[in-house]
Write a protein that holds these residues in place. Structure first.
Motif, PDB file in Angstrom:
ATOM      1  N   GLU A   8      26.140   5.285  25.958  1.00  0.00           N
ATOM      2  CA  GLU A   8      27.457   4.487  25.305  1.00  0.00           C
ATOM      3  C   GLU A   8      28.072   3.338  26.501  1.00  0.00           C
ATOM      4  O   GLU A   8      28.618   1.846  26.232  1.00  0.00           O
ATOM      5  CB  GLU A   8      28.895   5.268  25.178  1.00  0.00           C
ATOM      6  CG  GLU A   8      28.904   5.848  23.763  1.00  0.00           C
ATOM      7  CD  GLU A   8      30.461   6.861  23.926  1.00  0.00           C
ATOM      8  OE1 GLU A   8      30.496   6.871  23.077  1.00  0.00           O
ATOM      9  OE2 GLU A   8      31.151   6.975  25.057  1.00  0.00           O
ATOM     10  N   ASN A  40      26.321   1.798  29.370  1.00  0.00           N
ATOM     11  CA  ASN A  40      25.352   0.645  29.887  1.00  0.00           C
ATOM     12  C   ASN A  40      25.589   1.287  30.809  1.00  0.00           C
ATOM     13  O   ASN A  40      25.398   0.546  32.099  1.00  0.00           O
ATOM     14  CB  ASN A  40      26.078  -0.744  29.487  1.00  0.00           C
ATOM     15  CG  ASN A  40      26.236  -1.056  28.605  1.00  0.00           C
ATOM     16  OD1 ASN A  40      25.070  -0.784  27.317  1.00  0.00           O
ATOM     17  ND2 ASN A  40      27.116  -1.793  28.234  1.00  0.00           N
ATOM     18  N   PHE A  68      18.340   0.523  24.176  1.00  0.00           N
ATOM     19  CA  PHE A  68      18.801   0.483  25.742  1.00  0.00           C
ATOM     20  C   PHE A  68      18.384  -0.193  26.511  1.00  0.00           C
ATOM     21  O   PHE A  68      19.303  -0.223  26.864  1.00  0.00           O
ATOM     22  CB  PHE A  68      19.033   2.013  26.663  1.00  0.00           C
ATOM     23  CG  PHE A  68      20.256   2.946  27.359  1.00  0.00           C
ATOM     24  CD1 PHE A  68      21.193   2.628  27.089  1.00  0.00           C
ATOM     25  CD2 PHE A  68      19.613   2.436  28.612  1.00  0.00           C
ATOM     26  CE1 PHE A  68      22.269   2.861  28.425  1.00  0.00           C
ATOM     27  CE2 PHE A  68      20.689   2.501  29.624  1.00  0.00           C
ATOM     28  CZ  PHE A  68      21.555   2.925  28.687  1.00  0.00           C
ATOM     29  N   ARG A  77      20.685  -3.088  26.580  1.00  0.00           N
ATOM     30  CA  ARG A  77      22.114  -2.960  26.597  1.00  0.00           C
ATOM     31  C   ARG A  77      22.009  -3.862  28.385  1.00  0.00           C
ATOM     32  O   ARG A  77      22.565  -4.002  28.875  1.00  0.00           O
ATOM     33  CB  ARG A  77      21.771  -1.574  26.389  1.00  0.00           C
ATOM     34  CG  ARG A  77      22.506  -1.748  24.901  1.00  0.00           C
ATOM     35  CD  ARG A  77      22.466  -0.420  24.642  1.00  0.00           C
ATOM     36  NE  ARG A  77      24.224  -0.169  24.908  1.00  0.00           N
ATOM     37  CZ  ARG A  77      25.295   0.535  23.975  1.00  0.00           C
ATOM     38  NH1 ARG A  77      25.275   1.399  22.742  1.00  0.00           N
ATOM     39  NH2 ARG A  77      26.721   0.612  24.782  1.00  0.00           N
ATOM     40  N   ARG A 105      21.616  -6.712  29.325  1.00  0.00           N
ATOM     41  CA  ARG A 105      22.592  -7.548  29.994  1.00  0.00           C
ATOM     42  C   ARG A 105      22.941  -7.259  30.472  1.00  0.00           C
ATOM     43  O   ARG A 105      23.822  -8.344  31.055  1.00  0.00           O
ATOM     44  CB  ARG A 105      23.426  -7.691  27.629  1.00  0.00           C
ATOM     45  CG  ARG A 105      24.282  -8.417  27.670  1.00  0.00           C
ATOM     46  CD  ARG A 105      24.869  -8.080  26.105  1.00  0.00           C
ATOM     47  NE  ARG A 105      25.595  -6.800  26.492  1.00  0.00           N
ATOM     48  CZ  ARG A 105      26.318  -5.958  25.814  1.00  0.00           C
ATOM     49  NH1 ARG A 105      25.408  -6.166  24.494  1.00  0.00           N
ATOM     50  NH2 ARG A 105      26.540  -4.930  25.984  1.00  0.00           N
ATOM     51  N   PRO A 141      30.637  -1.608  32.678  1.00  0.00           N
ATOM     52  CA  PRO A 141      29.771  -1.308  31.179  1.00  0.00           C
ATOM     53  C   PRO A 141      29.509  -3.371  31.098  1.00  0.00           C
ATOM     54  O   PRO A 141      28.155  -3.148  30.313  1.00  0.00           O
ATOM     55  CB  PRO A 141      30.158  -1.008  30.042  1.00  0.00           C
ATOM     56  CG  PRO A 141      31.217  -1.347  30.421  1.00  0.00           C
ATOM     57  CD  PRO A 141      31.654  -0.810  31.997  1.00  0.00           C
ATOM     58  N   ARG A 142      30.537  -3.813  31.516  1.00  0.00           N
ATOM     59  CA  ARG A 142      30.174  -5.880  31.104  1.00  0.00           C
ATOM     60  C   ARG A 142      30.331  -6.069  32.377  1.00  0.00           C
ATOM     61  O   ARG A 142      31.088  -5.254  33.055  1.00  0.00           O
ATOM     62  CB  ARG A 142      31.224  -6.084  29.978  1.00  0.00           C
ATOM     63  CG  ARG A 142      30.904  -5.069  28.645  1.00  0.00           C
ATOM     64  CD  ARG A 142      29.526  -5.548  27.815  1.00  0.00           C
ATOM     65  NE  ARG A 142      29.026  -6.865  27.991  1.00  0.00           N
ATOM     66  CZ  ARG A 142      29.286  -7.640  27.124  1.00  0.00           C
ATOM     67  NH1 ARG A 142      29.847  -7.823  25.911  1.00  0.00           N
ATOM     68  NH2 ARG A 142      29.061  -9.499  26.960  1.00  0.00           N
TER      69      ARG A 142
END
Ligand code: ZN
Length: 407
Positions: free
Chosen positions: A206, A208, A288, A291, A294, A402-403
């Motif tokens: 969820e 990353n 995955f 992700r 990214r 995660p980002r």
């Protein structure tokens, strides 16, 4: 390669991070001109039992560097977590002077010292000499061995089966998960309880958290997969709790298949969360890599942009997570000239692979970078609070997972 649990051929890649050095192989200055060993870091998923696992490549003893043994007691938060667990499980299972508690991977006695203080007989199992000695120094008995079926049977044969077997952050590190689980079954009394804590694969996907992947982690665990492994060893799971540790962990409660414990509704609830999160769907695992890419691309884009603008970026936290991320992204000191870490044993050394120098946290105040990239995102709030003075002078904090987020 076949699945470590069920033996089915492993046909699907979950994540391919190329090659990386062992994440704890910090370098001294004189090591920098020597060759460094990079091992493949590829994670596969079994489409039969959903065990997510590393591809075999290196022997466990090649990965563990005794110089950098982690001492659990250095983290105040973790000590408090252990103290609360000991108190709760003692009450729940009614443990007392006639009980016996075993902890597998007992480290420096951070957990068992609570049972010693309560007068509950216990035994730690810990192969790392330095941490085992630290545990003994505070009165925790330790067996310096790796745990598995042979040791579990030996303990049973000596009449030392346990009312409670605890394992915190060891299950994911075990190369042979079936043998380890059979050992748990062998060393457990008929009505005994096993508790294991491990990072939850659902949260990894969820959020990353691909940087929690490293060689020393052999499995990435869901409740579905662990339930199957337990059942194959004659055990079952009767309760589960979700915990905030390590970016989202679970603690499972296991017992013998024939034990009296009733299954709590939490088990079905977490299994359902995993179904809703796509953990029984191959497409989730196959999506995955994109992700993870990214996260890597955003971090690289940020670092390149700051370099172009003439801004300075430093990192905080020379932990395993950071090494996975930096080595996958190919970040070197030209983009990230130094990293600070509070552990004196790491200061003056260099990160494996990226060769970024590690300095004491005061270097941040001295060099006042424009940005500080916090690599262990799970303690970002704590790091920001400790370094509030930097923010007041204009330094901004950044996390990549995660980002990419600039705070
Ligand atoms: Zn399998």
């Amino acid at each position: 390669m076949n699945c470590r649990h069920c033996g089915a051929p492993l046909r699907h890649t979950f994540l391919d991070l190329g090659f990386a050095p062992p994440s704890n192989a910090y370098l001294k200055a004189e090591d920098l001109n020597r060759p460094e060993i990079w091992f493949p870091l590829k994670i596969r998923v079994c489409d039969q039992c959903w065990l997510v696992q590393t591809e075999d490549h290196a022997r466990a003893d090649e990965l563990f560097s005794p110089d950098y043994a982690y001492f659990s007691s250095t983290s105040g938060g973790w000590l408090e977590h252990a103290r609360r667990y000991a108190q709760a499980i003692t009450g729940r299972l009614g443990l007392g002077a006639g009980s016996f508690v075993i902890e597998v991977a007992s480290n420096d006695g951070y957990l068992l010292k609570n049972f010693v203080a309560a007068g509950i007989p216990c035994l730690g199992i810990e192969p790392t000499a330095g941490t085992a000695a630290a545990a003994e120094a505070i009165g925790v008995p330790v067996l310096r061995e790796f745990f598995g079926e042979a040791l579990g049977r030996r303990l049973a044969g000596e009449g030392r089966r346990a009312d409670l077997i605890a394992g915190n952050n060891v299950y994911a590190h075990v190369p042979d998960i079936n043998d380890f689980t059979r050992g748990l079954a062998a060393a457990l009394k008929p009505e005994g309880t096993i508790t294991l804590e491990f990072p939850h694969l659902l949260r990894l996907i969820e959020n990353n958290q691909f940087d929690t992947v490293y060689h020393e982690h052999f499995s990435y665990l869901s409740l579905h997969a662990v339930r199957r492994v337990f059942e194959a060893a004659g055990l079952r799971i009767y309760d589960v709790e979700e915990l905030p540790t390590h970016g989202g962990s679970v603690r499972v409660y296991g017992c013998h298949a024939a034990a009296a414990m009733a299954q709590r509704p939490e088990v079905e609830r977490v299994l359902r969360l995993e179904v809703e999160g796509g953990l029984l769907d191959l497409a989730t695992y196959q999506a995955f890599q994109a992700r993870a890419d990214r996260v890597k691309d955003e971090l690289l884009g940020f670092l390149l942009e700051q370099k172009r603008l003439g801004k300075t970026v430093a990192a905080y936290g020379a932990a395993a997570k950071g090494n996975t991320l930096l080595n996958y992204a190919g970040v070197k000191p030209d983009l990230l000239p130094f990293v600070c870490d509070a552990a004196p044993a790491k200061q003056g050394k260099y990160l494996p692979g990226s060769h970024i120098p590690i300095q004491a946290p005061r270097a941040l105040a001295e060099r006042r970078p424009d940005y500080v990239l916090i690599l262990p995102w799970n303690i970002a709030a704590e790091v920001r609070a400790q370094n509030r003075h930097l923010a007041e002078q204009g330094t901004r904090f950044v996390t990549a997972v995660p980002r990419l987020e600039v705070m």
